[in-house]
Design a protein around this motif. Sequence first.
Motif, PDB file in Angstrom:
ATOM      1  N   THR A   1       0.854  -1.182   0.000  1.00  0.00           N
ATOM      2  CA  THR A   1       0.000   0.000   0.000  1.00  0.00           C
ATOM      3  C   THR A   1       0.892   1.234   0.000  1.00  0.00           C
ATOM      4  OG1 THR A   1      -1.670  -1.203   1.257  1.00  0.00           O
ATOM      5  CG2 THR A   1      -1.855   1.197   1.214  1.00  0.00           C
ATOM      6  N   LEU A   2       0.769   2.026  -1.026  1.00  0.00           N
ATOM      7  CA  LEU A   2       1.576   3.232  -1.179  1.00  0.00           C
ATOM      8  C   LEU A   2       1.210   4.261  -0.123  1.00  0.00           C
ATOM      9  CD1 LEU A   2       3.666   4.659  -3.067  1.00  0.00           C
ATOM     10  CD2 LEU A   2       1.692   5.623  -4.259  1.00  0.00           C
ATOM     11  N   LYS A   3       2.248   4.857   0.499  1.00  0.00           N
ATOM     12  CA  LYS A   3       2.017   5.889   1.507  1.00  0.00           C
ATOM     13  C   LYS A   3       2.584   7.244   1.092  1.00  0.00           C
ATOM     14  CE  LYS A   3       2.661   4.637   5.884  1.00  0.00           C
ATOM     15  NZ  LYS A   3       3.319   4.027   7.057  1.00  0.00           N
ATOM     16  N   ASN A   4       3.679   7.241   0.338  1.00  0.00           N
ATOM     17  CA  ASN A   4       4.354   8.495   0.028  1.00  0.00           C
ATOM     18  C   ASN A   4       5.109   8.379  -1.289  1.00  0.00           C
ATOM     19  OD1 ASN A   4       5.414  11.042   0.289  1.00  0.00           O
ATOM     20  ND2 ASN A   4       6.928  10.484   1.829  1.00  0.00           N
ATOM     21  N   VAL A   5       5.111   9.450  -2.062  1.00  0.00           N
ATOM     22  CA  VAL A   5       5.852   9.522  -3.321  1.00  0.00           C
ATOM     23  C   VAL A   5       6.660  10.810  -3.318  1.00  0.00           C
ATOM     24  CG1 VAL A   5       5.687   9.737  -5.833  1.00  0.00           C
ATOM     25  CG2 VAL A   5       4.080   8.280  -4.601  1.00  0.00           C
ATOM     26  N   LYS A   6       7.908  10.710  -3.714  1.00  0.00           N
ATOM     27  CA  LYS A   6       8.767  11.885  -3.857  1.00  0.00           C
ATOM     28  C   LYS A   6       9.437  11.803  -5.223  1.00  0.00           C
ATOM     29  CE  LYS A   6      10.042  15.191  -1.028  1.00  0.00           C
ATOM     30  NZ  LYS A   6       9.121  16.270  -0.837  1.00  0.00           N
ATOM     31  N   VAL A   7       9.290  12.828  -6.030  1.00  0.00           N
ATOM     32  CA  VAL A   7       9.913  12.851  -7.356  1.00  0.00           C
ATOM     33  C   VAL A   7      11.380  13.207  -7.199  1.00  0.00           C
ATOM     34  CG1 VAL A   7       9.904  13.934  -9.628  1.00  0.00           C
ATOM     35  CG2 VAL A   7       7.733  13.533  -8.439  1.00  0.00           C
ATOM     36  N   ARG A   8      12.256  12.317  -7.701  1.00  0.00           N
ATOM     37  CA  ARG A   8      13.696  12.582  -7.678  1.00  0.00           C
ATOM     38  C   ARG A   8      14.152  13.246  -8.964  1.00  0.00           C
ATOM     39  NH1 ARG A   8      17.152   7.575  -5.932  1.00  0.00           N
ATOM     40  NH2 ARG A   8      18.721   9.183  -5.812  1.00  0.00           N
ATOM     41  N   ALA A   9      13.637  12.763 -10.076  1.00  0.00           N
ATOM     42  CA  ALA A   9      14.000  13.307 -11.392  1.00  0.00           C
ATOM     43  C   ALA A   9      12.866  12.981 -12.350  1.00  0.00           C
ATOM     44  CB  ALA A   9      15.299  12.685 -11.882  1.00  0.00           C
ATOM     45  N   ALA A  10      12.635  13.880 -13.299  1.00  0.00           N
ATOM     46  CA  ALA A  10      11.567  13.633 -14.270  1.00  0.00           C
ATOM     47  C   ALA A  10      11.796  14.473 -15.511  1.00  0.00           C
ATOM     48  CB  ALA A  10      10.212  13.960 -13.668  1.00  0.00           C
ATOM     49  N   ASP A  11      11.480  13.860 -16.646  1.00  0.00           N
ATOM     50  CA  ASP A  11      11.386  14.619 -17.893  1.00  0.00           C
ATOM     51  C   ASP A  11      10.037  14.246 -18.509  1.00  0.00           C
ATOM     52  OD1 ASP A  11      11.617  12.240 -19.355  1.00  0.00           O
ATOM     53  OD2 ASP A  11      13.733  12.532 -19.783  1.00  0.00           O
ATOM     54  N   ASN A  12       9.873  14.432 -19.783  1.00  0.00           N
ATOM     55  CA  ASN A  12       8.578  14.221 -20.408  1.00  0.00           C
ATOM     56  C   ASN A  12       8.140  12.754 -20.440  1.00  0.00           C
ATOM     57  OD1 ASN A  12       6.263  15.220 -21.619  1.00  0.00           O
ATOM     58  ND2 ASN A  12       7.071  14.935 -23.676  1.00  0.00           N
ATOM     59  N   GLN A  13       9.073  11.822 -20.573  1.00  0.00           N
ATOM     60  CA  GLN A  13       8.719  10.406 -20.744  1.00  0.00           C
ATOM     61  C   GLN A  13       9.233   9.495 -19.629  1.00  0.00           C
ATOM     62  OE1 GLN A  13       6.993   9.190 -23.571  1.00  0.00           O
ATOM     63  NE2 GLN A  13       6.672  11.314 -24.097  1.00  0.00           N
TER      64      GLN A  13
END
Length: 166
Positions: free
Chosen positions: A116-128
């Motif tokens: 069960t997901l509790k937390n999400v943190k974006v480390r790196a992201a581009d368009n795809q």
Amino acid sequence: MYRKYFFFLCVALVLSRLSYCEEPVVSILSSSELVIFRIIPEESSAGFKAQSTLHDFSGVTNAIDGYLKVIPADLENSAVSIVTVDPSKLTTGIKARDRWMRHDLEVTEYKEISFTLKNVKVRAADNQKGKLDITGTLDLNCVKKDITSTVDVEIKDNRIIINGET
């Protein structure tokens, strides 16, 4: 005979939008509306790598179910997900070991392993593509443990592909 296993969970999930839509997944990434994705079991897998005193081995299954509900424009605050695995369908490639493993996992009593997901943190992201730190609760035989993992996320062929291990 007591067997001690150390498990490293591995997952390769492929998700598609729950409702059919011509709109490509890429175009909804900035959406401020709730989007629901379902796991495609035949294109996904969950497994483990185990270390024991005698030998190391791994197992895998595609008996996976689950969803991801998210407002893409607010991923870190909105993501909700539950992934379940049928432990009776895990296979190691050796039938005798599979029987012992299922006995040890008590698959007749405990019908699923869940995350069960509790937390999400974006480390790196581009368009795809992107890299996320996720935290959630793993429930294995009614023993719950919070785990954190870094997962790779890719949007390809109008699907979301998530790969990670912990």
